[in-house]
Enzyme design. Structure first.
Site, PDB file in Angstrom:
ATOM      1  N   HIS A  31       4.415  37.538  -3.562  1.00 44.96           N
ATOM      2  CA  HIS A  31       4.729  36.218  -3.019  1.00 44.96           C
ATOM      3  C   HIS A  31       3.891  36.002  -1.760  1.00 44.96           C
ATOM      4  CE1 HIS A  31       7.446  38.954  -0.825  1.00 44.96           C
ATOM      5  NE2 HIS A  31       7.317  38.095   0.192  1.00 44.96           N
ATOM      6  N   LYS A  74     -20.833   7.736   7.387  1.00 47.91           N
ATOM      7  CA  LYS A  74     -21.155   7.516   8.797  1.00 47.91           C
ATOM      8  C   LYS A  74     -19.901   7.790   9.619  1.00 47.91           C
ATOM      9  CE  LYS A  74     -23.364   4.323  11.987  1.00 47.91           C
ATOM     10  NZ  LYS A  74     -22.517   4.737  13.117  1.00 47.91           N
ATOM     11  N   PHE A  93      14.378 -11.911  13.836  1.00 50.06           N
ATOM     12  CA  PHE A  93      13.975 -12.754  12.709  1.00 50.06           C
ATOM     13  C   PHE A  93      14.294 -14.211  13.023  1.00 50.06           C
ATOM     14  CE2 PHE A  93      13.437  -9.058   9.977  1.00 50.06           C
ATOM     15  CZ  PHE A  93      12.396  -9.487   9.162  1.00 50.06           C
ATOM     16  N   HIS A 149       7.236 -13.785   6.299  1.00 54.61           N
ATOM     17  CA  HIS A 149       7.960 -13.474   5.060  1.00 54.61           C
ATOM     18  C   HIS A 149       8.281 -14.777   4.329  1.00 54.61           C
ATOM     19  CE1 HIS A 149       9.158  -9.190   6.169  1.00 54.61           C
ATOM     20  NE2 HIS A 149       8.602  -9.654   7.284  1.00 54.61           N
ATOM     21  N   ASP A 165      10.688   1.337  -2.436  1.00 47.44           N
ATOM     22  CA  ASP A 165      10.944   1.877  -1.100  1.00 47.44           C
ATOM     23  C   ASP A 165      11.316   3.350  -1.220  1.00 47.44           C
ATOM     24  OD1 ASP A 165      11.509   2.270   1.523  1.00 47.44           O
ATOM     25  OD2 ASP A 165      13.243   0.942   1.622  1.00 47.44           O
ATOM     26  N   HIS A 209       4.627  -2.988  -3.280  1.00 44.29           N
ATOM     27  CA  HIS A 209       5.249  -4.151  -3.907  1.00 44.29           C
ATOM     28  C   HIS A 209       4.516  -4.438  -5.212  1.00 44.29           C
ATOM     29  CE1 HIS A 209       6.793  -5.994   0.148  1.00 44.29           C
ATOM     30  NE2 HIS A 209       7.452  -4.917  -0.215  1.00 44.29           N
ATOM     31  N   ARG A 216       2.269  -5.984   9.846  1.00 47.23           N
ATOM     32  CA  ARG A 216       3.628  -5.504  10.073  1.00 47.23           C
ATOM     33  C   ARG A 216       3.783  -5.138  11.548  1.00 47.23           C
ATOM     34  NH1 ARG A 216       6.348  -4.520   5.321  1.00 47.23           N
ATOM     35  NH2 ARG A 216       8.102  -5.042   6.691  1.00 47.23           N
ATOM     36  N   ARG A 226       4.672  -2.818  13.387  1.00 41.13           N
ATOM     37  CA  ARG A 226       4.895  -1.383  13.481  1.00 41.13           C
ATOM     38  C   ARG A 226       3.647  -0.747  14.072  1.00 41.13           C
ATOM     39  NH1 ARG A 226       7.479  -0.408   7.403  1.00 41.13           N
ATOM     40  NH2 ARG A 226       9.028  -2.074   7.554  1.00 41.13           N
TER      41      ARG A 226
END
Length: 820
Positions: free
Chosen positions: A41, A236, A587, A634, A654, A693, A759, A761
């Site tokens: 192992h 490059k 939102f 959205h 997801d 998606h 997004r 994030r």
């Protein structure tokens, strides 16, 4: 587990294993020992909290992404065990031969202690044999289990291999310490002498003294790569060009201008170079830091240099000028590269050989641009090494990028100690010509650092030859033209200024006097006129990526024709971040007080007296969203022309914790197949988050209830057919190790992020349409960003979603039951 367990299992008067001491926390050692005990192992050990956390990997590690290898957690081992190689006597615990099969360093992604406690360690390895991203995922235990079972899984990156490739365990069975195999150790064989690099053959170059420095060969910019079989093509790199000079034990790292930067890159790169089996050598290459997807990232390199972090530096080497007493510059490039590849064959992970491609340069460049790389360098295969800029090396870029002289700056409108934009120029002869400004691409830290540096260079007079206009000179503080900035931009305007410029970093390796206009960049294409004024355009929305409000506006203006079909004439929900992604987020789906007049108010057909919703009809409306700090857009799956009959469905894949990217790809393909069985065409895009998606165009005949029933039926069927892989319920408790097939976006009033929307994030990823043929494990969910999507779109020969509307079809009644 403390070391008491380790010690209680061993008699140190018999076994040669080290008893060990308690170590200090903070180290990053990694080792794998091949262990021929009762069963062969591989013992994986990662330094954590002063000891080596250890797992027995029964079949050894696999470089095939997603292939799960059982890793049984065993007792902690002392740090000294990482160098143990020898034979444990029979009858003792773990009796058998042990070699150090691989070793190096590891770096956790996220908090290591929390990851270990939760049962999911994600990390990178920098070893002699294993590199890149890995996962350790703890399996759900059974009441009678004495030890915790984990799974060792290779992540998706440039170090991964496909199933047809040679197994690393068979390819590299030897010890990285002694060169012995585990069989050699069992038979008592002595360590093998370290291999020396094969000296150049008598015909390879001429005898000569090692030069102090050789001016580097430079590539000439062309709009397209050269054609012909005499050319080879290399990626490059986006880093610092360096020449490594090795003379006995002495090492120098020299910039393209001959500056000694040996001390700037820390001991890792320097140690790897000194360990090369050579007496004298001169190597040409580029030091880079790679992003999570394997592309070199110059801003990340600069950030690491500023933070004095050296664990991510990689030195890609692409030429060998001198080796062991012989000057190789007159040898053909292919011969020099063959000697270089041989020299680097057993080098430490910090050194990488720059491979080349013999395919069509146009094909190689197109592939590089689709993957959001900087471009390629094409070289004549039989050419000698010639210093300076010539015709034997040609560079072709995916987007316009070059260096500019900083002649001034405008202070930030939101901070007292940061710059808001830089004023740039190029030399024409001895005269500095103004070419415009750059106002995005600075991280918050870089904006402050530039302010400090430029304040020391302040002067009252303009360094530019021609006077600036009143608009160009507004709020400008002039500086001595000493600093050089690398800037990416879309094109030149008709009057010779930059269009959509983004700062990449300072180039301290190039003198300002050398900076001239590179003429191959094209003229800017016509764009719709932007009439919405931006307040505080230098406000930074994505701090690490350095993308400002102005940068987001530039992005949307440049891709307006692409994003328009997905957001115009549809009710919209927005994710607004007034101070950027690190501040408040909320939102917004209703109109608000003070909203730009360019944003259109609309009334829901089902609630005409209710609060007005919002949509946009043109670029001005989109710029109004930018001004309002709408970082995500959205839309509904229906238009305002027919609120109650959707014209598209979105299946959101997801992944839960522990799911590999390859599994998400396979799920997307299955969704496409199931849609095709129902007569619908599936198109795929990244979500900009963790998943994918799959979007299908509809003829707007079915109402929302029917569409929801259809998509729920599809999701439930996938979960029923493959319960170990998929779930169709939101419950997080059921999602670990599985993919949620989220169908709930397909109901009235629900939304999904638009194609080409960023997004909110870190990294500023974009939800990006892909062709199905592009969907492979080399393209992760966050590969495409605000910074690189425009260049990707310019490189595409066709729209990946071409024919989307023409493929629209009506949905059929939802099927129940399992497939097949």
């Amino acid at each position: 587990m403390a070391l008491e367990t380790y010690r209680s299992k061993r008699d140190f008067t018999v076994t040669p294993e080290p008893a060990g001491d308690e170590g200090h926390a903070g180290g990053d050692a990694y080792v794998i020992q091949k262990h021929a005990a009762r069963r062969l192992h591989y013992d994986l050990r990662l330094e954590l909290d002063g000891a080596l956390k250890s797992w027995a990997v029964t079949k050894g590690p696999s470089l095939v992404p997603g292939e799960k290898r059982l890793a049984v957690e065993v007792e902690d081992h002392p740090l000294e065990y990482g160098g143990f190689e020898g034979t444990i006597p029979k009858g003792e615990y773990g009796g058998g031969a042990v070699i150090v099969w691989d070793r190096g360093t590891w770096a956790p992604i996220g908090d290591a202690d929390k990851g270990f406690a939760k049962g999911h360690l994600e990390f990178t390895l920098s070893g002699d044999k294993l590199r890149g991203r890995w996962h350790l995922v703890r399996m759900r235990g059974k009441p009678r289990d004495k030890r915790a079972n984990w799974l060792l899984i290779k992540g998706e990156d440039a170090e991964a291999r496909d199933e047809a490739a040679r197994d690393i365990l068979e390819e590299r069975p030897e010890s990285v310490l002694s060169g012995r195999t585990v069989e050699d150790v069992a038979e008592g064989a002595e360590p093998k002498p370290r291999k020396r690099a094969r000296p150049p053959a008598p015909g390879d170059g001429k005898k000569a003294a090692l030069p102090d420095f050789v001016a580097p060969a430079l590539a000439t910019l062309r709009a397209a790569p050269p054609a012909g079989n005499e050319w080879l093509h290399e990626v490059k790199f986006d880093g610092y060009r360096l020449q490594a000079r090795l003379d006995g034990g002495a090492l120098q790292l020299l910039t393209r201008g001959g500056l000694d930067w040996t001390g700037r890159f820390g001991p890792r790169v320097a140690g790897a170079l000194r360990a090369l089996p050579v007496e004298t050598a001169l190597l040409d290459g580029e030091v880079v830091v790679e992003s999570g997807h394997g592309a070199s990232d110059f801003p990340a390199l600069q950030a690491d240099l500023s933070a004095e972090r050296d664990d991510r530096f990689l030195f890609y080497l692409f030429d060998l000028l001198y080796l062991n007493g012989r000057d190789l510059r007159k040898e053909p490039l292919l011969r020099r590269k063959a000697l270089l590849e041989d020299l680097l064959r057993d080098a430490a992970p910090a050194l990488r050989y720059s491979a080349h491609f013999a395919e069509s340069g146009t094909l190689v460049l197109r592939h590089a641009c689709r993957l959001s790389l900087e471009g390629i360098v094409s070289k004549l295969a039989d050419a000698p090494y010639r210093s300076g800029r010539g015709r034997a090396w040609v560079k072709s870029k995916c987007s316009a990028r070059q260096e500019f002289v900083i002649g001034g700056y405008a202070p930030s409108t939101v901070s007292d100690h940061a710059i808001g934009s830089l004023v740039l120029g190029v030399y024409e002869g001895d005269e500095l010509q103004h070419v415009g400004r750059v106002g995005t691409g600075f991280s918050a830290a870089m904006a402050e650092d530039l302010f400090t540096r430029l304040e020391t260079l302040r002067q009252t007079s303009s360094p530019f030859m021609a006077p600036l206009t009143a608009t160009e000179a507004r709020h400008i503080r002039y500086v001595r033209p000493e600093l050089v900035a690398e800037v990416e931009f879309r094109a030149w305007t008709a009057d010779g200024h930059l269009r959509h410029a983004s700062f990449r970093g300072l180039r301290e390796d190039k003198p300002a006097s050398d900076i001239v206009r590179e003429a191959s960049a094209g003229r800017a294409p016509a764009e719709p006129r932007r009439r919405v004024a931006l307040t505080h355009p230098d406000r930074i929305y994505w701090p690490e990526a350095g993308i400002t409000k102005e940068g987001l506006a530039d992005y949307h203006a440049g891709i307006w024709t692409r994003i328009a079909p997905w957001i115009t004439g549809r009710p919209l929900a927005l994710l607004r971040c007034p101070t950027g992604i690190t501040g408040q987020k909320f939102f917004q789906k209703h109109a608000w007080k003070g909203m730009s007049r360019a944003i259109t108010r609309i009334h829901d057909s089902a609630d005409p007296q209710g609060e007005p919703l919002i949509t946009v009809e043109d670029l001005d409306g989109l710029m109004g969203l930018v001004q309002a700090a709408a970082l995500e857009i959205h839309p509904w799956g229906a238009t305002t022309a027919d609120w109650d009959h959707p014209d598209m469905i979105t299946m959101d894949l997801d992944p839960g914790e522990g799911v590999e990217w390859g599994a998400v790809i396979r799920a997307a393909v299955e969704v496409r197949e199931r849609l095709a069985e129902q007569g619908l065409a599936g198109f795929v895009k990244t979500s900009g988050g963790k998943g994918l998606h799959v979007v299908a165009p509809l003829r707007p005949r079915a109402d929302w209830a029917a569409v929801k029933a259809f998509t729920k039926g599809l999701a439930d069927a996938m979960a029923a057919d493959s319960p170990a892989r998929y779930v169709s319920t939101i419950s997080k408790a059921k999602r670990r190790g599985r993919i949620l097939i989220d169908y709930l976006r397909n109901q009235r009033g629900q939304t999904a992020v638009a194609a080409f929307s960023p997004r909110a994030r870190p990294g500023a990823a974009v939800s990006t349409p892909l062709g199905w043929e592009e969907l492979d494990e080399g393209i992760g969910p966050t590969r495409f960003t605000v910074a690189n999507v425009p260049a990707r779109l310019a490189a595409l020969r066709a729209d990946p979603w071409e024919g989307f509307r023409e493929a629209a079809a009506p949905i059929k009644a939802a099927r129940k039951g399992r497939r097949g």
